[in-house]
Design an enzyme around this catalytic site. Sequence first.
Site, mmCIF file in Angstrom:
data_model
loop_
_atom_site.group_PDB
_atom_site.id
_atom_site.type_symbol
_atom_site.label_atom_id
_atom_site.label_comp_id
_atom_site.label_asym_id
_atom_site.label_seq_id
_atom_site.Cartn_x
_atom_site.Cartn_y
_atom_site.Cartn_z
ATOM 1 N N LYS A 1 0.862 -1.198 0.000
ATOM 2 C CA LYS A 1 0.000 0.000 0.000
ATOM 3 C C LYS A 1 0.883 1.227 0.000
ATOM 4 C CE LYS A 1 -4.436 1.021 0.197
ATOM 5 N NZ LYS A 1 -5.605 0.208 -0.208
ATOM 6 N N ASP B 1 -7.109 4.408 -4.333
ATOM 7 C CA ASP B 1 -7.746 4.271 -3.023
ATOM 8 C C ASP B 1 -8.352 5.660 -2.759
ATOM 9 O OD1 ASP B 1 -7.799 2.221 -0.585
ATOM 10 O OD2 ASP B 1 -7.509 4.180 0.305
HETATM 11 P P1 NDP Z 1 -12.961 7.914 -2.694
HETATM 12 O O1 NDP Z 1 -11.875 8.904 -2.507
HETATM 13 O O2 NDP Z 1 -13.543 7.712 -4.032
HETATM 14 O O3 NDP Z 1 -14.179 8.250 -1.717
HETATM 15 C C1 NDP Z 1 -13.997 8.317 -0.353
HETATM 16 C C2 NDP Z 1 -15.309 8.723 0.291
HETATM 17 O O4 NDP Z 1 -15.186 8.600 1.703
HETATM 18 C C3 NDP Z 1 -15.665 10.176 0.014
HETATM 19 O O5 NDP Z 1 -17.056 10.310 0.044
HETATM 20 C C4 NDP Z 1 -15.025 10.878 1.195
HETATM 21 O O6 NDP Z 1 -15.595 12.134 1.496
HETATM 22 C C5 NDP Z 1 -15.256 9.893 2.306
HETATM 23 N N1 NDP Z 1 -14.191 10.019 3.305
HETATM 24 C C6 NDP Z 1 -12.864 9.916 3.093
HETATM 25 N N2 NDP Z 1 -12.174 10.118 4.218
HETATM 26 C C7 NDP Z 1 -13.088 10.360 5.161
HETATM 27 C C8 NDP Z 1 -12.999 10.641 6.528
HETATM 28 N N3 NDP Z 1 -11.809 10.730 7.145
HETATM 29 N N4 NDP Z 1 -14.154 10.825 7.206
HETATM 30 C C9 NDP Z 1 -15.356 10.739 6.559
HETATM 31 N N5 NDP Z 1 -15.499 10.483 5.265
HETATM 32 C C10 NDP Z 1 -14.382 10.293 4.583
HETATM 33 O O7 NDP Z 1 -12.396 6.562 -2.101
HETATM 34 P P2 NDP Z 1 -12.920 5.059 -2.320
HETATM 35 O O8 NDP Z 1 -14.383 5.055 -2.495
HETATM 36 O O9 NDP Z 1 -12.070 4.445 -3.337
HETATM 37 O O10 NDP Z 1 -12.533 4.405 -0.919
HETATM 38 C C11 NDP Z 1 -13.450 4.319 0.174
HETATM 39 C C12 NDP Z 1 -13.005 3.218 1.107
HETATM 40 O O11 NDP Z 1 -12.977 1.966 0.410
HETATM 41 C C13 NDP Z 1 -11.591 3.381 1.681
HETATM 42 O O12 NDP Z 1 -11.569 2.830 2.983
HETATM 43 C C14 NDP Z 1 -10.741 2.511 0.763
HETATM 44 O O13 NDP Z 1 -9.558 2.086 1.400
HETATM 45 C C15 NDP Z 1 -11.704 1.359 0.529
HETATM 46 N N6 NDP Z 1 -11.454 0.545 -0.646
HETATM 47 C C16 NDP Z 1 -11.367 1.091 -1.893
HETATM 48 C C17 NDP Z 1 -11.159 0.278 -2.990
HETATM 49 C C18 NDP Z 1 -11.151 0.812 -4.376
HETATM 50 O O14 NDP Z 1 -11.024 0.012 -5.298
HETATM 51 N N7 NDP Z 1 -11.271 2.107 -4.600
HETATM 52 C C19 NDP Z 1 -10.968 -1.166 -2.843
HETATM 53 C C20 NDP Z 1 -11.157 -1.649 -1.502
HETATM 54 C C21 NDP Z 1 -11.359 -0.801 -0.461
HETATM 55 P P3 NDP Z 1 -14.954 13.486 0.905
HETATM 56 O O15 NDP Z 1 -15.420 13.562 -0.497
HETATM 57 O O16 NDP Z 1 -15.479 14.568 1.789
HETATM 58 O O17 NDP Z 1 -13.471 13.333 1.029
HETATM 59 O O1 2IT Z 2 -7.999 -1.459 -0.624
HETATM 60 C C1 2IT Z 2 -7.950 -1.947 -1.760
HETATM 61 O O2 2IT Z 2 -8.058 -3.157 -1.955
HETATM 62 C C2 2IT Z 2 -7.781 -1.029 -2.895
HETATM 63 N N1 2IT Z 2 -7.721 0.178 -2.691
HETATM 64 C C3 2IT Z 2 -7.626 -1.568 -4.287
HETATM 65 C C4 2IT Z 2 -6.207 -2.003 -4.540
HETATM 66 C C5 2IT Z 2 -5.898 -2.428 -5.940
HETATM 67 O O3 2IT Z 2 -4.721 -2.736 -6.158
HETATM 68 O O4 2IT Z 2 -6.776 -2.462 -6.804
#
Ligand code: NDP
Ligand code: 2IT
Length: 448
Positions: A128, A168
Site C-alpha cells: 500500500k 484508493d
Molecule cells: P474515494 O476517494 O472515491 O471516496 C472516499 C469517500 O469517503 C468520500 O465520500 C469521502 O468524502 C469519504 N471520506 C474519506 N475520508 C473520510 C474521513 N476521514 N471521514 C469521513 N469520510 C471520509 O475513495 P474510495 O471510495 O475508493 O474508498 C473508500 C473506502 O474503500 C476506503 O476505505 C478505501 O480504502 C476502501 N477501498 C477502496 C477500494 C477501491 O477500489 N477504490 C478497494 C477496496 C477498499 P470526501 O469527499 O469529503 O473526502
Molecule cells: O484497498 C484496496 O483493496 C484497494 N484500494 C484496491 C487495490 C488495488 O490494487 O486495486
Amino acid sequence: MNAKVYCEQLFERVVKRNGNEPEFHQAVKEVLESLVPVLEKHPEYIELGIVERIVEPERQIVFRVPWVDDKGQVQVNRGFRVQFNSAIGPYKGGLRFHPSVYLGIIKFLGFEQIFKNSLTGLPIGGGKGGSDFDPKGKSDSEVMRFCQSFMTELQRHISQDCDVPAGDIGVGGREIGFMFGQYKRIKNAYEAGVLTGKGLVYGGSLARTEATGYGLVYFVDEMIKAKGMTFEGKTVVISGSGNVAIYATQKVNQLGGKVVALSDSNGYIYDKNGVDLALVKQLKEVERKRISEYVKVHPTAEYHEGCNGIWTIPCDVALPCATQNEIDEESAKILVKNGVKAVGEGANMPTTLEGTKVFLDNGVLFAPAKAANAGGVATSALEMSQNSMRLAWTFEEVDAKLKNIMVNIYKNASAAAEEYGYKDNLVYGANIAGFVKVAEAMRMQGLV
Ligand code: NDP
Ligand code: 2IT
C-alpha cells in the site's frame, strides 16, 4: 509454545516496535487473535517465524514530494510505499492521497491487503502507499504536478513484476492517468501492468471502476442468501459517496434494495424515497462538489452536518464505504437497536474492534472488509492478466469473473470459520483463509 501466549507476546512486541501507529496495532490485533487455533494445529508456523515475519513489512519507503502550486509556491508532501509481503505475487495495493495519511495508516492498509489479496485466489502479494497530499480544492494542473513528482520517486521501486499500485481514497482515474504518463515517460517503455485502474483507452479493464462496490454487494448478497434473505425491498444505508459507495449503491438498486443515505467527510444526506444516484455521480465524479449540494436539487431530502449521525438512520443493511473506524461501539449499538440485519464493510477497517464485537454478539451478519471489498483488487489482478495478454475482456466477462470470485471468497471464509471452531464468524474465517495460503508459500520459500 502455547499459541495464545505466543500471539499475545508478539502483539506486545508489535506495539512496542511500531509506536504511535494505533490503526496498525488494531489490524494486527484482530488477525493475531483469529490465528490462535491455526497455530495450535500448525506449530511449525511459530517455529519458522511465519507470523513474526508476516507482521513486519518486507520494505518501507518514505520519500519527499516537492511540487509547485498554481500561485508559484513550493509545497512539500510526504510519500509512502510499504511493500508488505510478496510470498504469493508482486506487491499489490492502492495509493491513498488524504491529509490524514502517515506511515501507520499505510501499514494497516498494507497488512490487511496481504490477506485480502490471498483471499481473491489470484497471485498478488500485499502492499500500500500514498501521501498526505490533499487533492480537495486543487486544480487539475496542481494534481498533475503532484502526481508527476510523486511518480518521479515511486518509479524506482515499482514494476509490473515487483509492485503494482492502484487507487484508493483520493486516487481515481485522473490521478492514475497522470502517474502512468510520468512512469511511461521515465521508463521509455509501455509497461501497462505497472498500475491498475487505468483508463479504458490505454489498458484499463472494463468493470474495474464498478468492481469494489459491485463485489461488496455480491458478497453481502451471498451472505444474506445463506440465511434466507435477499436485497429485495431492503432499506440500505451507505456511508461515503466516492468510488466504492457509488457502485455499491448502483448494485443494491439493481438487486431491488433501496439506498436512503450517503455521506462525505462533512455530513450525510437522507432521502426516504431512495437516493438519486445520477445526481450523486454528477456532483461527486464530475463536479467534485460536497454531498450537501444534493438537497438543493431534492429539497424534500435532509442534509445533516457530521458523519456519525448516518448510523442513527434505521436500516436493514449498513454498508460503511468511507474510511477506517467510522462505526464505533456506540454507533454499532444504535444500528442493532434499530434492527440492522447485515453489515458489509466496503471501506478498509471501517468498524472498530468494539463495534465488530457488538455486531457479532447480537447475531448481525457481518462481512469483514478483507473479504467483502476484495472485488476491487481482484479486478485489478484481472486487469494485469489482460495487460499481459494484450487483450481486453468484455464487461460481462469481467463482471462474471468478479462475481464468481466473491462467491468463492464467501465460501472459503465460511468454511475456514467452521473448520477452526468460529462458525458464522467471517471476520476470523477471512483472516484464517487468507493467512493459510500465504503461510504455506512462506514455508515453502524458506527464511526470506
Ligand atoms: P474515494 O476517494 O472515491 O471516496 C472516499 C469517500 O469517503 C468520500 O465520500 C469521502 O468524502 C469519504 N471520506 C474519506 N475520508 C473520510 C474521513 N476521514 N471521514 C469521513 N469520510 C471520509 O475513495 P474510495 O471510495 O475508493 O474508498 C473508500 C473506502 O474503500 C476506503 O476505505 C478505501 O480504502 C476502501 N477501498 C477502496 C477500494 C477501491 O477500489 N477504490 C478497494 C477496496 C477498499 P470526501 O469527499 O469529503 O473526502
Ligand atoms: O484497498 C484496496 O483493496 C484497494 N484500494 C484496491 C487495490 C488495488 O490494487 O486495486
